[in-house]
Design an enzyme around this catalytic site. Structure first.
Site, PDB file in Angstrom:
ATOM      1  CG  HIS A   1      -2.523  -0.891   1.344  1.00 42.35           C
ATOM      2  ND1 HIS A   1      -2.983  -1.003  -0.401  1.00 42.35           N
ATOM      3  CD2 HIS A   1      -2.411  -1.595   2.209  1.00 42.35           C
ATOM      4  CE1 HIS A   1      -3.859  -1.388   0.429  1.00 42.35           C
ATOM      5  NE2 HIS A   1      -3.890  -2.524   1.298  1.00 42.35           N
TER       6      HIS A   1
ATOM      7  NE  ARG B   1     -12.331  -4.468 -13.391  1.00 38.68           N
ATOM      8  CZ  ARG B   1     -11.144  -4.299 -12.423  1.00 38.68           C
ATOM      9  NH1 ARG B   1     -10.062  -4.753 -12.517  1.00 38.68           N
ATOM     10  NH2 ARG B   1     -11.177  -3.897 -11.046  1.00 38.68           N
TER      11      ARG B   1
ATOM     12  CD  GLU C   1      -8.702 -10.832 -14.023  1.00 32.96           C
ATOM     13  OE1 GLU C   1      -8.366 -10.482 -12.675  1.00 32.96           O
ATOM     14  OE2 GLU C   1     -10.388  -9.945 -14.163  1.00 32.96           O
TER      15      GLU C   1
ATOM     16  CG  ASP D   1      -5.835 -11.516  -9.581  1.00 35.04           C
ATOM     17  OD1 ASP D   1      -5.383 -11.313  -8.576  1.00 35.04           O
ATOM     18  OD2 ASP D   1      -7.273 -10.523  -9.645  1.00 35.04           O
TER      19      ASP D   1
ATOM     20  CB  CYS E   1      -5.945  -2.782 -17.487  1.00 36.36           C
ATOM     21  SG  CYS E   1      -6.686  -4.041 -16.841  1.00 36.36           S
TER      22      CYS E   1
END
Length: 575
Positions: free
Chosen positions: A191, A334, A435, A459, A506
């Protein structure tokens, strides 16, 4: 005496300034037996309420400095505070054991943290453990009357040194004064690293022990370009770092001059550079950085920031704002990707052993429980389509039959709107996010039915390598340049082109300066990344020859066995 440390270069830039040690306060306490349990419950309620208000203020500041998407991490913290089950358990301990609120809070939260941290194969639950730790510190500080460190109060140029920076710490950083930060732990996908890049603050993470070596006010030189940190740099070293900083600033100025330029290679080939967004507010940053499109609009933040399901009209207004803000440039939206690490307080998601491999994204949309949500979102998107160039993308698709089912619902809602006399744009492209390795392997079949692919590498890499990217013990396996990953990506691009369709990307990899030359050579059509990476990537592409990059990717795909071999090959071809 000068000491040099090496960490992970997590956010670009160079700084020389005094150290500011961000030390957590002493939150130790004595367990006390109490008679007035009602008073302890009241103390707990007050500490929870104050913490909730405090987090809301921090989130509001974070929205301004970081944007809605990055600030959404505080929603998870506020959900912990508002969890009635946890509060009830803490109060039960107060009443059953006749102990003070501090002791009851620690007992219950330690239990939850222990359970979640024990799920070593479940990144989602481990992240929830981190959320509970952060929240527990805040509530405990209010119970003890102790102040937590407040980076927002820093009013001189410093380099923050800490064990780690919590999301609430990072959200308070003012880059006018915080010139860089260095931590013991963390990596490029943490993060704090993501927020540092958003704020454009240089950061070096994972130094292991810098907090043990640095004292308050000690002079530091930090390079977020190389991962180097020098304690007590000599005059000569300071000069070298300042020169590196000036060179980087000059480079950024050169990139800024490319804002309105086309993304064309040295031999005249065009690639589309797009940006990822989370909310309509992010469109300004997309345009400021000269992106040619939005390659990923993460609509789940519309849901995560609401107290109930957003209405069709609410969604329509948001999508309309984004499409109009892009002035006719393409916008890939999306459909909602909730589940995994994205929960909603008003939608009951089951507790799963591994939610990242469970009921999420399109799997929810196609279920009985999610059907209404999905149809509402599609209607809002179709209504908004007349305000720009809309493209719709379904996430987490594993089966061709899943795409067909989603497309059938899309067609039904489109027909209903037309029958109602509602205008809908012609030629809306409908594609999928690749993904899941199964979809990547079956790309040739998907390509016959979809209008485009967008490869979600974050992912795709962890699913292919069977390695949780948030687990430091296996982080070495998270390899974007591994030949197996490159072959999967190449398979998807070639399958799309064989059917006359386009392929984009992306994930983080789309803006990775080592990966970009390889992806160019494979023929990737659209690169979507954080808005702040667009100009640097355009600069890189403009000096490369697409034919030479084709040679590079061909060699990497056919001759390389390891990630290291791929990196060496890229360096050879781009120097």
């Amino acid at each position: 005496m000068t000491t040099m440390l090496k960490g992970i270069a997590a956010s670009s830039g160079v700084a020389v300034a005094k150290a500011y040690l961000l030390v957590q306060p002493d939150l130790s306490f004595e367990t006390k037996t109490i008679a007035d349990t009602a008073n302890e419950e009241a103390r707990l309620d007050a500490a929870l309420a104050t913490s909730q208000s405090e987090l809301q203020l921090i989130k509001d500041k974070a929205v301004t400095t970081l944007g809605e998407e990055a600030a959404s991490v505080f929603d998870a913290h506020m959900m912990v505070l508002a969890d009635p089950d946890m509060t009830a358990q803490i109060k039960a301990v107060i009443n059953d054991k006749k102990v003070n609120a501090e002791s009851a809070l620690k007992e219950v939260t330690d239990m939850f943290i222990g359970i979640f941290e024990g799920m070593t194969d479940n990144a989602y639950m481990q992240e929830r453990a981190a959320d509970i730790k952060d929240v527990t510190k805040r509530v405990l500080a209010h119970l003890l009357g102790v102040k937590l460190p407040s980076p927002a109060l820093i009013d001189e140029e410093v380099i923050i040194v800490a064990e780690d920076l919590t999301p609430s710490d990072t959200a308070q950083l003012d880059k006018k004064f915080v010139k860089a930060f260095v931590t013991n732990i963390g990596g490029r996908t943490s993060h704090s690293a993501i927020m540092a890049r958003t704020l454009e603050i240089p950061a070096v993470l994972g130094t292991n022990n810098i907090t043990e070596l640095v004292s308050e006010g000690q002079l530091l030189a930090v390079s977020g370009l190389t991962g180097e940190v020098i304690l007590d740099p000599s005059t000569e070293q300071q000069s070298e770092f300042h020169k590196a900083g000036d060179a980087y600033a000059a480079q950024k100025a050169e990139w800024a001059a490319l804002k309105d330029a086309e993304t064309v290679t040295a031999d005249g080939r065009h690639y589309e550079l797009a940006a990822n967004i989370g909310t309509p507010k992010d469109v300004e940053g997309v345009n400021d950085n000269g992106a040619e499109a939005i390659g990923l609009y993460r609509t789940e933040f519309l849901y995560m920031d609401a107290q109930d399901f957003p209405t069709e009209d609410d969604q329509y207004e948001a999508y309309k704002a984004v499409l109009e803000g892009m002035n006719g440039k393409p916008v890939v939206v999306r459909t909602m990707d909730i589940g995994g690490d994205k929960t909603l307080p008003y939608f009951d998601l089951p507790k799963e052993m591994n939610p990242f491999l469970g009921w999420r994204a399109l799997r929810i949309s196609l279920s009985t429980a999610g059907d209404g949500m999905f149809r509402t979102q599609l209607r809002a998107l179709l209504r908004a389509s007349v305000h720009g160039q809309l493209r719709i993308m379904f996430p987490m698709v594993a089966l061709v039959t899943e795409f067909r089912a989603a497309k059938k619902i899309y067609d039904e809602e489109k027909s209903k709107l037309i029958a109602e006399g509602v205008p809908v744009a012609e030629g809306i492209e409908v594609g999928i996010m690749i993904e899941i390795p199964a979809a990547a392997m079956l790309a040739d079949q998907f390509a016959k039915e979809v209008d485009f692919f967008s490869i979600g590498t974050n992912d795709l890499i962890q699913y292919t390598m069977a390695a949780d990217r948030m687990n430091e013990q296996v982080s070495y396996l998270y390899q974007p340049y591994n030949p197996s990953i490159l072959r999967l990506i190449n398979n998807v691009i070639k399958a799309a082109h064989a059917e006359g369709k386009w392929a984009g990307m992306c994930g983080e990899m789309a803006g990775d300066q080592t990966a970009v030359p390889l992806l160019m050579g494979m023929g990737l059509d659209e690169f979507s990344m954080s808005a702040t990476s667009v100009l640097q990537t355009r600069s890189l592409m403009k000096r490369l020859d697409s034919k030479k990059m084709e040679e590079l990717s061909s060699k990497a795909l056919s001759e390389c066995a390891t990630m290291e071999e791929v990196i060496a090959l890229v360096e050879e071809y781009t120097k």
